[in-house]
Every structure is written in C-alpha cells, then in structure tokens.
Design a protein around this motif. Structure first.
Motif, PDB file in Angstrom:
ATOM      1  N   THR A   1     -67.053  -2.068 -30.616  1.00 57.08           N
ATOM      2  CA  THR A   1     -67.682  -2.069 -31.949  1.00 57.08           C
ATOM      3  C   THR A   1     -67.416  -0.766 -32.721  1.00 57.08           C
ATOM      4  OG1 THR A   1     -69.729  -1.265 -30.969  1.00 57.08           O
ATOM      5  CG2 THR A   1     -69.607  -3.634 -31.348  1.00 57.08           C
TER       6      THR A   1
ATOM      7  N   SER B   1     -67.949 -10.201 -41.722  1.00 61.88           N
ATOM      8  CA  SER B   1     -68.321 -10.815 -40.427  1.00 61.88           C
ATOM      9  C   SER B   1     -69.427 -10.031 -39.723  1.00 61.88           C
ATOM     10  CB  SER B   1     -67.097 -10.910 -39.510  1.00 61.88           C
ATOM     11  OG  SER B   1     -66.169 -11.792 -40.041  1.00 61.88           O
TER      12      SER B   1
ATOM     13  N   HIS C   1     -71.331  -9.382 -35.300  1.00 63.19           N
ATOM     14  CA  HIS C   1     -70.128  -8.820 -34.666  1.00 63.19           C
ATOM     15  C   HIS C   1     -70.247  -8.694 -33.145  1.00 63.19           C
ATOM     16  CE1 HIS C   1     -71.261  -4.295 -34.628  1.00 63.19           C
ATOM     17  NE2 HIS C   1     -72.320  -5.034 -34.527  1.00 63.19           N
TER      18      HIS C   1
ATOM     19  N   PRO D   1     -65.494 -10.901 -35.954  1.00 59.83           N
ATOM     20  CA  PRO D   1     -64.723 -10.080 -36.902  1.00 59.83           C
ATOM     21  C   PRO D   1     -63.220 -10.123 -36.629  1.00 59.83           C
ATOM     22  CG  PRO D   1     -66.623  -8.864 -36.074  1.00 59.83           C
ATOM     23  CD  PRO D   1     -66.528 -10.119 -35.255  1.00 59.83           C
TER      24      PRO D   1
END
Ligand code: HEM
Length: 401
Positions: free
Chosen positions: A13, A284, A287, A316
């Motif tokens: 992330t 998006s 995630h 995403p």
C-alpha cells in the motif's frame, strides 16, 4: 530469466505519491498477476493484480466470501482476530449464496436507480446545508472533517431511517467508531451503542407500523429477527460510510489537482457522470481486499490455488491494468472506464453503488458551484495519506477560497 519479484507480506500500500499506484503492485501485475502473498496470520495465500483475473475470481462461486474461512492480509491483534471470527447472524456480505441472496433480495429495492432518484432533494439539501455551514465558518476549512465525513453519514442515516430526534446521539457514536484516533475499547463501546440504538429504532418502527426506510421495512417484513435487522443496519453503515467519505475527499483533491479535468467534469451533467466513473476507477479507494477463499482446488492464471487458500484482489492494480484501460495511470474523463471494478463485481457487487454515485455527483458539482475559487491550503504532497486502512484516504483536506 528467473522471476526475482519478492513475495509481499500483506497487500502493498506504500505510495510515493497519493495518486500513484504502489510501485510494487505495478511490478507484480506485470510479472506475476497472480502470485503468492503472506497473510497476517502467516498463511501463504495469493494476491491478484490483473483486471481479468480479478473479475474471474469475483464472478466464480468456487471462491467464498465467508468470514470464518477468510484470512486477512494485515496483522491483527489476538482480540481483533477473535472478533473477526465471531460473526453475528445478519453479516450478509460475509456469506455465500443462497444465505447471502436472502438478504440481498430484502434490501435491493432500497438501492435501485429509481429509489435514488426519489432521494435527489434530500441529498441536495444535506450537501447544500453542509456547504452553508462551511461558508459561514469561513476559510480555511477542512473539507474532510466538515464535509466529506458528514454528508454520507446524514444520507445513509436517512436511508436507514434514523429518526430526526435520535440523529445527534447516533452521529456522536458513529464519529467515535470511524475516528482513527479512537482507542479500541471506545470503538467497541460505540459499536455496541449503535447496535442498541438500531434495536430501539426497530422496536419503535414495529410499533408504528411498517415504514418506507430500510430499518422500518426490514422490521415490518417479519423475515428477520430484530437482532439481525440491527446487524444489517450496522453492515450498511460500515460498508457505506468510510468508502463514500474517502471517495468524496479524494475526488475533490483529484479535481483540485487536475484543473483541466475539473473544467470538463463541471461543463455538463453527462460529463460529470463520466467523471465520477473515471474518478472511481482512478482512485479505487477500496485498496485492501476484497478477499475470497477457495472452496476447492482451482486453476487460475496458470497457478494451482488449493482449497482453503485465501485470495486477495488488489482493485487499484486491476483498475489500472493497461490490458483493460487506455492510459490507465492518467485521470482522463474522456476515457471510458466501462467495467471498472471500484464497486467490485459478481454477487457481492456494491449494494450502495447508485447511492454513492449520486452523493458524489451532487457533492462535486455543489462544492465548485459554491466555491469557484476553491484551492488547497497546503501542498498536496504534504497531506497525510491513510494508506494502512482498508479504505484509502487523506486525514485532512485543508482548503481556502
Ligand atoms: C464510493 C463509495 C463506495 C465504494 C468505493 C464501495 C465499494 C464496495 C466494494 C468494492 C464492494 C465489494 C466487496 C466484496 O466484493 O467483497 C462493496 C460492497 C458493498 N457495499 Fe459498497 N462502496 C461504496 C459505497 C457504499 C454505500 C453508500 C453503501 C450503502 C449505504 C454500500 C454498501 C455496500 C454493501 C452492503 C456491500 C456488500 C454487498 C454484498 O456483499 O452483497 N457501499 N462496496
């Protein structure tokens, strides 16, 4: 040449810039669109990063949504892990058909496009009232705290049927529930308080006779015990609130940072509609997840996924797959992001998607109509990105006008 791509621990992330995909996801999609990933409890499951495989998994009934089977791609405390498994009846988004279908059937009529049309004046009123409050308080404002978090809460409360005189108490509990600074015990207490409040609403709605709103309708239908009606209310609140709040704030940030796209988006209602779809794809916000568990051995993208393996979908990455979308890394409202997966796909596709679209369209248009000279009060790179939570967002959106 050997593939040296490392096996990630949890869904990558970390972003270099807010609107850029984590580079590790980009790399995985190119080299290993389905690859191994280590889950929070040490399970070595899978991560899917391509559009076609994401859609395949989400549409395939051999992959289950059941909470008791799923592993989570982040490390949880022992208590959180236990709480995750102690799922009360009514948590329908963590069930498979046919149990799941029963709840969808009961709820779907409240979230149709037609139903949303009847909500237009209510959503407009909520949005305009909030903007008036922001305007009266004067610049600078934090549009995350004062707008993006407030609008979905009011709209979702209305759809659920939270009575006017209970609204303030309800909002207080919900604010604790979704405040990232809240201590775990305060979150647990707020969850119990909201559930109890839902039970009280159910009781009074039953005594008053069936009503139009979701809780009133479910209570009057006699198809679910009161406890479950309250739990369904919790599911709708938790599924709908954070995703819409973060999408609202990040969408405003993206429009502020892309003035050419903003001008196009605001030029007519059709283009605004397209802009919302493109923003959903580009940002998006869900995630981390969706997560599924294989119920049997499945061949997927040349890999053998074994029964019991967990599979996470990186939305995403799928929504920026160049095999599916032209120029996927750019925000371009002239692109046609048909089939984006921001609301998921298959039987669990977002129940509240038409409501979310409606809130986003109304809000983006109203914010820039009210404040045509709106601009960020701080550089976008300095804003704190909340990347570790399941929904991507910023902690603040400071603006002046
Ligand atoms: C922009 C805002 C939103 C986004 C990006 C979003 C995204 C998603 C996604 C990706 C899923 C699929 C999860 C999965 O497959 O496991 C989902 C499901 C769901 N969403 Fe949303 N959502 C949004 C707004 C809302 C709203 C406003 C509501 C309702 C008030 C809502 C209610 C639900 C429910 C109940 C489910 C589970 C459906 C099922 O399992 O049958 N969402 N959402």
């Amino acid at each position: 040449m050997s593939d040296t791509t490392a096996v990630p621990i949890g869904i990558p992330t970390d972003r270099e810039r807010i609107f850029e995909l984590p580079p590790e996801l980009e790399n995985l999609r190119e080299r290993r669109p389905i690859g191994r990933m280590v889950y929070g409890d040490g399970h070595v499951g899978w991560l899917v990063t391509s559009y076609s495989l994401a859609r395949t998994v989400l549409a395939d009934s051999r992959f289950s949504s059941r909470a008791d089977l799923a592993r989570i791609p982040v490390k949880l405390s022992a208590e959180a892990e236990q709480a995750r498994k102690d799922i009360p009846p009514g948590v329908f988004h963590r069930m498979d058909p046919p149990e799941h279908t029963k709840y969808r059937r009961l709820l779907v009529g409240h979230f149709t496009v037609r139903k949303m049309e009847s909500l237009v004046p209510d959503v407009e009123r909520v949005v305009e009232d909030r903007l008036t409050a922001v305007e009266q308080a004067g610049p600078p404002a934090d549009l995350m705290r004062d707008f993006a978090k407030v609008v979905p809460l009011h709209v979702v409360s209305q759809v659920l049927g939270v009575p006017e005189d209970e609204h303030d108490r309800f909002v207080r509990h919900v604010s604790v529930l979704f405040d990232q600074e809240s201590a775990a015990e305060d979150v647990a207490a707020a969850t119990r308080a909201i559930h109890t409040q839902f039970l009280e609403f159910v009781d009074s709605k039953k005594r008053a006779g069936a009503q139009e709103d979701v809780l009133g309708h479910l209570a009057g239908s006699g198809e679910l015990p009161d406890e479950e009606v309250a739990t369904v209310g919790m599911v709708l609140l938790t599924a709908g609130y954070e995703s819409t709040a973060n999408m609202l704030a990040l969408g405003l940030l993206a429009l502020l940072e892309h003035p050419d796209q903003r001008a196009k988006a605001l030029s007519d209602p059709d283009r605004l509609e397209r802009a919302v779809e493109e923003l959903l794809r580009y940002l998006s916000v869900t995630h981390i997840g969706p997560i599924r568990t294989a119920l049997q051995d499945v061949e997927l993208g040349g890999e053998k996924v074994k029964a019991g393996d967990s599979v996470s979908i990186a939305l995403p990455a799928a929504n920026r797959d160049p095999q599916q979308f032209a120029c996927p890394a750019a925000l371009d409202i002239d692109n046609s992001p048909v089939g984006h997966l921001a609301f998921g796909y298959g039987v669990h596709q977002c129940l509240g998607q038409h409501l979310a679209r409606h809130i986003l369209r109304t809000s983006y248009a109203a914010v820039f109509r009210r404040f045509p000279a709106l601009r960020l009060a701080e550089a976008a790179e300095d804003l704190e990105v909340c990347a570790a939570k399941p929904v991507l967002g910023v902690s603040r959106l400071p603006v002046v006008w």
